[in-house]
Design a protein around this motif. Sequence first.
Motif, PDB file in Angstrom:
ATOM      1  N   ALA A 199      19.875  12.626  51.846  1.00  0.00           N
ATOM      2  CA  ALA A 199      20.586  13.366  50.811  1.00  0.00           C
ATOM      3  C   ALA A 199      19.843  14.653  50.470  1.00  0.00           C
ATOM      4  O   ALA A 199      20.437  15.735  50.379  1.00  0.00           O
ATOM      5  CB  ALA A 199      20.746  12.497  49.569  1.00  0.00           C
ATOM      6  N   LEU A 200      18.524  14.561  50.302  1.00  0.00           N
ATOM      7  CA  LEU A 200      17.748  15.732  49.891  1.00  0.00           C
ATOM      8  C   LEU A 200      17.737  16.810  50.969  1.00  0.00           C
ATOM      9  O   LEU A 200      17.836  17.999  50.662  1.00  0.00           O
ATOM     10  CB  LEU A 200      16.303  15.307  49.578  1.00  0.00           C
ATOM     11  N   THR A 201      17.633  16.389  52.240  1.00  0.00           N
ATOM     12  CA  THR A 201      17.445  17.377  53.284  1.00  0.00           C
ATOM     13  C   THR A 201      18.741  18.011  53.755  1.00  0.00           C
ATOM     14  O   THR A 201      18.729  19.113  54.268  1.00  0.00           O
ATOM     15  CB  THR A 201      16.736  16.764  54.512  1.00  0.00           C
ATOM     16  N   MET A 202      19.862  17.349  53.640  1.00  0.00           N
ATOM     17  CA  MET A 202      21.074  17.839  54.282  1.00  0.00           C
ATOM     18  C   MET A 202      22.030  18.596  53.377  1.00  0.00           C
ATOM     19  O   MET A 202      22.821  19.403  53.841  1.00  0.00           O
ATOM     20  CB  MET A 202      21.837  16.673  54.924  1.00  0.00           C
ATOM     21  N   SER A 203      22.000  18.327  52.069  1.00  0.00           N
ATOM     22  CA  SER A 203      23.157  18.738  51.279  1.00  0.00           C
ATOM     23  C   SER A 203      22.951  20.015  50.478  1.00  0.00           C
ATOM     24  O   SER A 203      21.833  20.412  50.159  1.00  0.00           O
ATOM     25  CB  SER A 203      23.532  17.604  50.323  1.00  0.00           C
ATOM     26  N   ASP A 204      24.095  20.647  50.145  1.00  0.00           N
ATOM     27  CA  ASP A 204      24.087  21.714  49.152  1.00  0.00           C
ATOM     28  C   ASP A 204      23.929  21.102  47.772  1.00  0.00           C
ATOM     29  O   ASP A 204      23.209  21.610  46.935  1.00  0.00           O
ATOM     30  CB  ASP A 204      25.410  22.489  49.201  1.00  0.00           C
ATOM     31  N   ARG A 205      24.650  20.026  47.573  1.00  0.00           N
ATOM     32  CA  ARG A 205      24.530  19.328  46.295  1.00  0.00           C
ATOM     33  C   ARG A 205      24.500  17.825  46.535  1.00  0.00           C
ATOM     34  O   ARG A 205      25.012  17.331  47.535  1.00  0.00           O
ATOM     35  CB  ARG A 205      25.721  19.660  45.380  1.00  0.00           C
ATOM     36  N   ILE A 206      23.904  17.116  45.589  1.00  0.00           N
ATOM     37  CA  ILE A 206      23.813  15.657  45.665  1.00  0.00           C
ATOM     38  C   ILE A 206      24.546  15.067  44.475  1.00  0.00           C
ATOM     39  O   ILE A 206      24.435  15.577  43.360  1.00  0.00           O
ATOM     40  CB  ILE A 206      22.337  15.190  45.589  1.00  0.00           C
ATOM     41  N   ALA A 207      25.289  14.009  44.731  1.00  0.00           N
ATOM     42  CA  ALA A 207      25.878  13.254  43.631  1.00  0.00           C
ATOM     43  C   ALA A 207      25.265  11.861  43.669  1.00  0.00           C
ATOM     44  O   ALA A 207      25.463  11.112  44.618  1.00  0.00           O
ATOM     45  CB  ALA A 207      27.385  13.183  43.782  1.00  0.00           C
ATOM     46  N   VAL A 208      24.468  11.545  42.661  1.00  0.00           N
ATOM     47  CA  VAL A 208      23.802  10.239  42.639  1.00  0.00           C
ATOM     48  C   VAL A 208      24.708   9.239  41.944  1.00  0.00           C
ATOM     49  O   VAL A 208      25.149   9.470  40.818  1.00  0.00           O
ATOM     50  CB  VAL A 208      22.444  10.305  41.909  1.00  0.00           C
ATOM     51  N   MET A 209      25.005   8.175  42.647  1.00  0.00           N
ATOM     52  CA  MET A 209      25.945   7.196  42.099  1.00  0.00           C
ATOM     53  C   MET A 209      25.230   5.881  41.835  1.00  0.00           C
ATOM     54  O   MET A 209      24.383   5.452  42.621  1.00  0.00           O
ATOM     55  CB  MET A 209      27.073   6.979  43.100  1.00  0.00           C
ATOM     56  N   ASN A 210      25.563   5.261  40.732  1.00  0.00           N
ATOM     57  CA  ASN A 210      24.997   3.952  40.417  1.00  0.00           C
ATOM     58  C   ASN A 210      26.030   3.146  39.648  1.00  0.00           C
ATOM     59  O   ASN A 210      26.630   3.661  38.696  1.00  0.00           O
ATOM     60  CB  ASN A 210      23.725   4.106  39.581  1.00  0.00           C
ATOM     61  N   ASP A 211      26.244   1.914  40.103  1.00  0.00           N
ATOM     62  CA  ASP A 211      27.143   1.014  39.399  1.00  0.00           C
ATOM     63  C   ASP A 211      28.504   1.662  39.125  1.00  0.00           C
ATOM     64  O   ASP A 211      29.058   1.538  38.039  1.00  0.00           O
ATOM     65  CB  ASP A 211      26.492   0.555  38.091  1.00  0.00           C
ATOM     66  N   GLY A 212      29.041   2.390  40.127  1.00  0.00           N
ATOM     67  CA  GLY A 212      30.384   2.941  39.995  1.00  0.00           C
ATOM     68  C   GLY A 212      30.468   4.279  39.303  1.00  0.00           C
ATOM     69  O   GLY A 212      31.556   4.860  39.185  1.00  0.00           O
ATOM     70  N   ARG A 213      29.342   4.786  38.803  1.00  0.00           N
ATOM     71  CA  ARG A 213      29.378   6.067  38.071  1.00  0.00           C
ATOM     72  C   ARG A 213      28.526   7.118  38.766  1.00  0.00           C
ATOM     73  O   ARG A 213      27.529   6.802  39.399  1.00  0.00           O
ATOM     74  CB  ARG A 213      28.793   5.904  36.665  1.00  0.00           C
ATOM     75  N   PHE A 214      28.906   8.389  38.593  1.00  0.00           N
ATOM     76  CA  PHE A 214      28.032   9.479  39.001  1.00  0.00           C
ATOM     77  C   PHE A 214      27.010   9.678  37.897  1.00  0.00           C
ATOM     78  O   PHE A 214      27.353  10.013  36.771  1.00  0.00           O
ATOM     79  CB  PHE A 214      28.827  10.778  39.189  1.00  0.00           C
ATOM     80  N   GLU A 215      25.724   9.468  38.190  1.00  0.00           N
ATOM     81  CA  GLU A 215      24.696   9.626  37.165  1.00  0.00           C
ATOM     82  C   GLU A 215      24.276  11.078  37.042  1.00  0.00           C
ATOM     83  O   GLU A 215      23.924  11.543  35.972  1.00  0.00           O
ATOM     84  CB  GLU A 215      23.480   8.763  37.505  1.00  0.00           C
ATOM     85  N   GLN A 216      24.295  11.780  38.172  1.00  0.00           N
ATOM     86  CA  GLN A 216      23.914  13.189  38.126  1.00  0.00           C
ATOM     87  C   GLN A 216      24.469  13.880  39.364  1.00  0.00           C
ATOM     88  O   GLN A 216      24.465  13.327  40.453  1.00  0.00           O
ATOM     89  CB  GLN A 216      22.389  13.352  38.099  1.00  0.00           C
ATOM     90  N   VAL A 217      24.969  15.102  39.182  1.00  0.00           N
ATOM     91  CA  VAL A 217      25.429  15.899  40.314  1.00  0.00           C
ATOM     92  C   VAL A 217      24.711  17.233  40.243  1.00  0.00           C
ATOM     93  O   VAL A 217      24.714  17.884  39.201  1.00  0.00           O
ATOM     94  CB  VAL A 217      26.960  16.120  40.270  1.00  0.00           C
ATOM     95  N   GLY A 218      24.048  17.629  41.328  1.00  0.00           N
ATOM     96  CA  GLY A 218      23.341  18.905  41.284  1.00  0.00           C
ATOM     97  C   GLY A 218      22.671  19.208  42.603  1.00  0.00           C
ATOM     98  O   GLY A 218      22.698  18.391  43.530  1.00  0.00           O
ATOM     99  N   ALA A 219      22.050  20.381  42.679  1.00  0.00           N
ATOM    100  CA  ALA A 219      21.331  20.765  43.887  1.00  0.00           C
ATOM    101  C   ALA A 219      20.170  19.812  44.084  1.00  0.00           C
ATOM    102  O   ALA A 219      19.641  19.256  43.120  1.00  0.00           O
ATOM    103  CB  ALA A 219      20.831  22.200  43.752  1.00  0.00           C
ATOM    104  N   PRO A 220      19.724  19.613  45.348  1.00  0.00           N
ATOM    105  CA  PRO A 220      18.631  18.665  45.621  1.00  0.00           C
ATOM    106  C   PRO A 220      17.397  18.949  44.769  1.00  0.00           C
ATOM    107  O   PRO A 220      16.816  18.027  44.187  1.00  0.00           O
ATOM    108  CB  PRO A 220      18.348  18.888  47.106  1.00  0.00           C
TER     109      PRO A 220
END
Lengths: 355, 305, 285
Positions: A199-220
């Motif tokens: 996730a860190l190396t490939m993306s423009d942005r990361i969406a971290v998901m936990n238990d069905g929710r997006f906890e944080q969306v942002g640049a790596p």
Amino acid sequence: MSQIILDAVEKVYPGGVHAVKDASLVVEDGEFVTIVGPSGCGKTTTLRTLAGFEQPTSGTVGLGGIEVSGVPPNERATGMVFQDFALFPHMTVGENIAFGLTVGGDWPEDEVDTRIEEMLELVELSGFRDRMPDQLSGGQQQRIALARALAPEPEVLLLDEPLASLDKQLRESMQVELRRIQEQIGITTILVTHNQTEALTMSDRIAVMNDGRFEQVGAPTEVYQQPATKFVADFIGTANVFDGTVRNVSDSRVTVDCDGVEFEAAAPDYVAVGDSVTVVTRPEHTVVEPGDTRTNVFEGDVSVSRFLGDHHECHVTLPSGSDVVGVVDSDGPTVSGGDRVSLGVDAKDCLVVVE
Amino acid sequence: MAHEAQTEPATDSGRLPPIKYLVVSYPAIALVTLFAVPLLLLFVFSFFRNISGGYLRYVVTAENYVRFLQEPLYLDRLVFSLRIAAVTTLGSLVLGYPLAYRLATTDSSLLRRAVMVLVVSSLWLTFIIRGYAWAVLLRSNGLFPILAAELGLTDAPVSLVPGYWALVVSMVYVFLPFMVLTLYTSIKNVDHELREAARNLGAGPITTFRHVTLPLTKDGIISGSLLVFVLSMGVYVLPRILGNPPQWTLAVVIGNQVTVESNVPFGATLSIILMLVVVALIAVTVRLAGVDTFGVSATEEGEQG
Amino acid sequence: MSDGRETTRSSTGEYARLETKRGSGRDRLYQLLLNSYTSLVIGFVLLPLVVISLMSFTPSEFLRFPPEGLSLRWYREFFDSRAWLVAMQNSLFIAIAAAVGATSIGATAAFALDRYDYRFEMVLTGLSILPILLPPVIIGVAFVTLFGLLGVGGEPWTLAVAHSIFFSPFPFVLVSQGLGDIDRSYEEAAADLGAAKATVIRRITVPLLRANLFAGALFAFILSLNEYIISWLISGFSFKTIPIQIFTSLRYSYSPVIAAVSLLFIVMTVVVMLMVDRFAGGMWK
């Protein structure tokens, strides 16, 4: 134009499993976004909702500016690469790539051939056209799966853990390869993975998901440096996590008491005295036997020290019983198991996270 | 693209009801009209009265069932059927388990394939041919009686057919493949590393078998035995070829009622009774042992995470 | 046993070798016992087939040891006999029709139950498996009552219908297994690439199930070819299949012509079995 929109998407399975909870995400044209999270967090369901294999229980899904809820998968302009590639075992490589071009009937017949060659060239497997899938290595299957997904010129590329079944070395070279192809075509891409490095190396942005929710969306960098929640801090990178209570708040500083260790940290503007918060430090900022004086210094016993090439990594047990990972600078002292050491971390490197 | 949303609750990614029922209608209609209805007719016929000469009267009477209970012959045949089925099951288990075990554990794929093709091929061979073969082997000028006489076990070659043991041998022979195939799958499913782990921990071959292989193949033994027992209950041909009337099963009596006696109602009555016994056996075993016969369970499918 | 493991662990090769020898010697004894016993069982399975083969080539009325030579006399008798040939023709017609019928019923039921949800799924599952678990004589009598009421019967096609039902559990089970084994992502990938549902079934699902469909049809074919009791009840003496013809002949004598027919059947069965094994991709690997 926004290419992908998820708006308040909910997915509840008939069995009662609440897989996706209030998921909202906007992915811009040409962007590479990675949804990352532990297994069972709902990331695959989210991706399958975009492809049309799952219908959201409520909420809106938009692709290319069109609301697609209820549109079957074959009428959506998505190209998907499956975890185990799903190359049709009874068709050659060429037939696999041609499949998406011929079933829709909207690709001119005389161009199909050129397109297959073009795609094989793109993934650098020209000459493999007449092979059967089981005659290919894992990495080659991966490339063909990508070529097949991209052949009908989808508007969106969906990648479902495409590198999970490859070995480590191949996985790393495929990360670079995938990103190169994605940038070359400029296609909007969503990658689903449980691997935070990917996730860190490939993306423009990361969406971290936990238990069905997006906890944080942002640049790596943002997600790594400014984790919004304890989960994100812990899941992305290695983190030392201290639960504590806010003792004092001044203009720019906050003092947190964590089981006997006092941390001074840069104050976020939303904490007050008495709040339960979490202090997060990264190992690379947590220095063993710091030569200079850091803002926060505390002591503990070394349990394991590992040499990692450019530095030593030190696992230290604090008197409170919690374990902390720190580093010994290259010019620092030699420590080994059982030594009592001091650890230092600067206030600016301490993050205060409120749950 | 502008496909108007079929707002169907997300049960199974947007299926259209008509197709779903169209697909099922063909097998459902075929199985109901040609299987369920005939069985129902069988039940209905079992309450009709037979008039000799192949006619019947459509009255509701329990006299066929009363006849079954009153004439010892029929109950006797049912008990005999159960007994021979039990002996057959035991015999095929004793012969089948070691064979299945060897096939499942051997390193030689040639042996495995050769024996499997042999076993499965013989499985599909009509009982008549296989019964006939045993008749040839067991009659007075056949291999076994001649061998017995040569060895001095008998003074002169004695025909073993028709007779009880001829029937037992042929039935074990005929149903052995079912046992071997079921057990083979079951033993094959036991991870060979478990056996190796047991050996590694110091267990000898016998202990390993008793405490690892045998318990893990219990379900296979139960399903294989149930299958053989149930199939043995229905055997018709072998008692006719290799048995005398004392070795006739209930199935033979049913066939005779329909063809020789032209008494379809009583044949139907006996069929219903035989069917109830078989279905009850299956139900009780499945309930007690919790195995699925025939490798199909009604519920499948897991949810995607 | 325990001291045995101790020495195996010791680094001195001599002890280790001694210990290994003793242990594997006992293992080898068990293996020998198992192999001899199972070889006898294999002989038991093989013996009748061998006897029938020998008998079919014997020049005399009875099989003698040692055989007095080879002769195709009984095969000639078979091919010269109108009764046997008509029976063979009936058997093949019925078996082919039953293979088609049983496979279409069983496979469609398996597909429907795998892919859709119905309220009476248990009923359909039961109806799909039960035919093969009930004693065939019962199925025979049931069809006699049905055909009697409908006023049909005594014709080969009625038997083909009965066999289609009776043997449909085999294709049903095989196709169910196949559907369970197919990775859903193949079909999803096809849909994702733009294939409509019918196209997915035609170009992905059916080709992937080919081995199961083929095996199911062949099983039904072979079983129908060999089935006796239902055939006999339904035929009502008005036509004969090979098994009926054999059974009838047995009443009079154990003629070697029966052995010749049997061997033809055995060869046909083994050939078909090898085909199944090949197409089903080594079902007993």
